[in-house]
Design an enzyme around this catalytic site. Structure first.
Site, PDB file in Angstrom:
ATOM      1  N   TYR A 216       0.845  -1.202   0.000  1.00  0.00           N
ATOM      2  CA  TYR A 216       0.000   0.000   0.000  1.00  0.00           C
ATOM      3  C   TYR A 216       0.876   1.246   0.000  1.00  0.00           C
ATOM      4  O   TYR A 216       1.703   1.412   0.894  1.00  0.00           O
ATOM      5  CB  TYR A 216      -0.902   0.058   1.232  1.00  0.00           C
ATOM      6  CG  TYR A 216      -1.888  -1.069   1.393  1.00  0.00           C
ATOM      7  CD1 TYR A 216      -2.245  -1.903   0.335  1.00  0.00           C
ATOM      8  CD2 TYR A 216      -2.481  -1.326   2.626  1.00  0.00           C
ATOM      9  CE1 TYR A 216      -3.144  -2.935   0.501  1.00  0.00           C
ATOM     10  CE2 TYR A 216      -3.401  -2.354   2.800  1.00  0.00           C
ATOM     11  CZ  TYR A 216      -3.715  -3.160   1.735  1.00  0.00           C
ATOM     12  OH  TYR A 216      -4.612  -4.187   1.908  1.00  0.00           O
TER      13      TYR A 216
ATOM     14  N   LEU B 236     -23.022  -0.965  -0.266  1.00  0.00           N
ATOM     15  CA  LEU B 236     -23.927  -1.248   0.849  1.00  0.00           C
ATOM     16  C   LEU B 236     -24.154  -0.034   1.755  1.00  0.00           C
ATOM     17  O   LEU B 236     -24.987  -0.089   2.658  1.00  0.00           O
ATOM     18  CB  LEU B 236     -23.402  -2.429   1.663  1.00  0.00           C
ATOM     19  CG  LEU B 236     -23.320  -3.753   0.893  1.00  0.00           C
ATOM     20  CD1 LEU B 236     -22.664  -4.836   1.735  1.00  0.00           C
ATOM     21  CD2 LEU B 236     -24.702  -4.196   0.419  1.00  0.00           C
TER      22      LEU B 236
END
Length: 317
Positions: free
Chosen positions: A53, A219
């Site tokens: 990352y 969601l």
């Protein structure tokens, strides 16, 4: 906040994991520091990152997230306040990939240096490495635990068969075992995990810290029409993948349950995960203090069995 054990490691964590992929990618160091401080205020002290990352960003080389976390640890002096997880195995440059013993030992030293700490609480295989025998990788991880550089080990992106095999190898050879697994799992993406991995996990008391807990934001209720794709850089992919009859049905169920609790769809989707057998601490991320507040409230939301069944039926596959 109640704590949960990571597998059989003895390490206790809150019911949400914070994903550190945003550090050095979508938020800069000062903002990252404010998020890290706020995480402790919310008692969300389990932070997951990876050496890779955020290598995918133009101009980055990997290690940016670990470096920011390390700088925060140095300036704050709060290493003993957090549970820190990172990963190894994704490509980091020429020859810097996989789970060979040599590379694991090289990569852990690089991560420790960037994180400015002398130990990692949870060190994870970021990918299965079919080219390296499981026994060799696990022996290397076992050595790191004996040296005190790592407290426990975990894995990510393993199939049910390979993960079961890894657990068996550890048992047969007396090596440290994977105490956690990071699979993709959420209210929409259920089938792959539930069809195979779930039984392996529950049979062996392995902790689950699943990623994409909110299905790339779907969601949360952020994407309800095709025009909502413009709300983020990944919006097109989210709409194409999730905005269908089943996805809309899931959003409607989330809305219904959320209204009863005066909560957000995000909180309900996470509360459903937290209540699932075998799930230890879903991974979530935030780029603002307001988003973090929304996520933290999910840890206090208790769904009724009827509400869980409503969500189960809406997301049935």
């Amino acid at each position: 906040m109640s704590k949960r054990e990571l597998g059989r490691s003895g390490i206790q964590v809150p019911s949400l994991t914070f994903g550190g992929n945003v550090f050095g990618w979508t938020i800069d160091q000062p903002t990252s520091f404010s998020i890290l401080d706020a995480l402790l205020d919310h008692q969300l002290n389990f932070i997951d990152t990876a050496d890779v990352y955020s290598r995918w960003v133009a101009g980055n080389h990997g290690g940016e997230s670990e470096t920011i976390i390390g700088n925060w640890l140095k300036s704050s002096g709060k290493r003993d306040k957090i549970i820190l997880a990172t990963k190894v195995g994704k490509p980091m440059g020429e020859g810097l990939v996989g789970l060979s013993p040599r590379y694991i030992k090289q990569a852990v030293e690089a991560s420790l240096k960037r994180l400015q700490t002398d130990y990692i609480d949870l060190y994870q295989s970021h990918d299965d490495d079919a080219d390296t025998p499981l026994a060799e990788s696990l022996a290397a991880f076992d050595s790191l635990i004996k040296e005190g550089k790592v407290r426990a080990i975990g894995a990510s992106n393993y199939s049910a068969a390979r993960f079961a095999e890894a657990l068996q190898v550890s048992k047969e050879r007396g090596l440290a075992r994977y105490e956690t697994l990071q699979p993709e799992y959420n209210l929409y993406d259920r089938q792959d995990y539930e069809a195979g991995l779930e039984k392996v996990i529950t049979d062996n008391q392995v902790g689950v810290i699943n990623y994409y807990a909110l299905a790339s934001g779907f969601l949360s209720g952020k994407y309800r029409t095709a025009s909502d794709a413009s709300k983020s850089q990944r919006g097109d992919n989210v709409v194409k993948r999730y905005l269908n009859d089943r996805g809309i049905k899931i959003l409607q169920a989330l809305d219904t349950v959320a209204e009863k609790h005066h909560a957000s769809p995000t909180q309900v989707a996470l509360a459903w995960l937290i209540a699932r057998p075998g799930i230890t601490a879903p991974i979530v991320s935030a780029t603002s203090l307001q988003q973090l507040q929304d996520l933290a409230l999910a840890t206090r939301l208790q769904l009724t069995p009827d509400e869980i069944e409503t969500l189960n039926q809406a997301s049935a596959y």
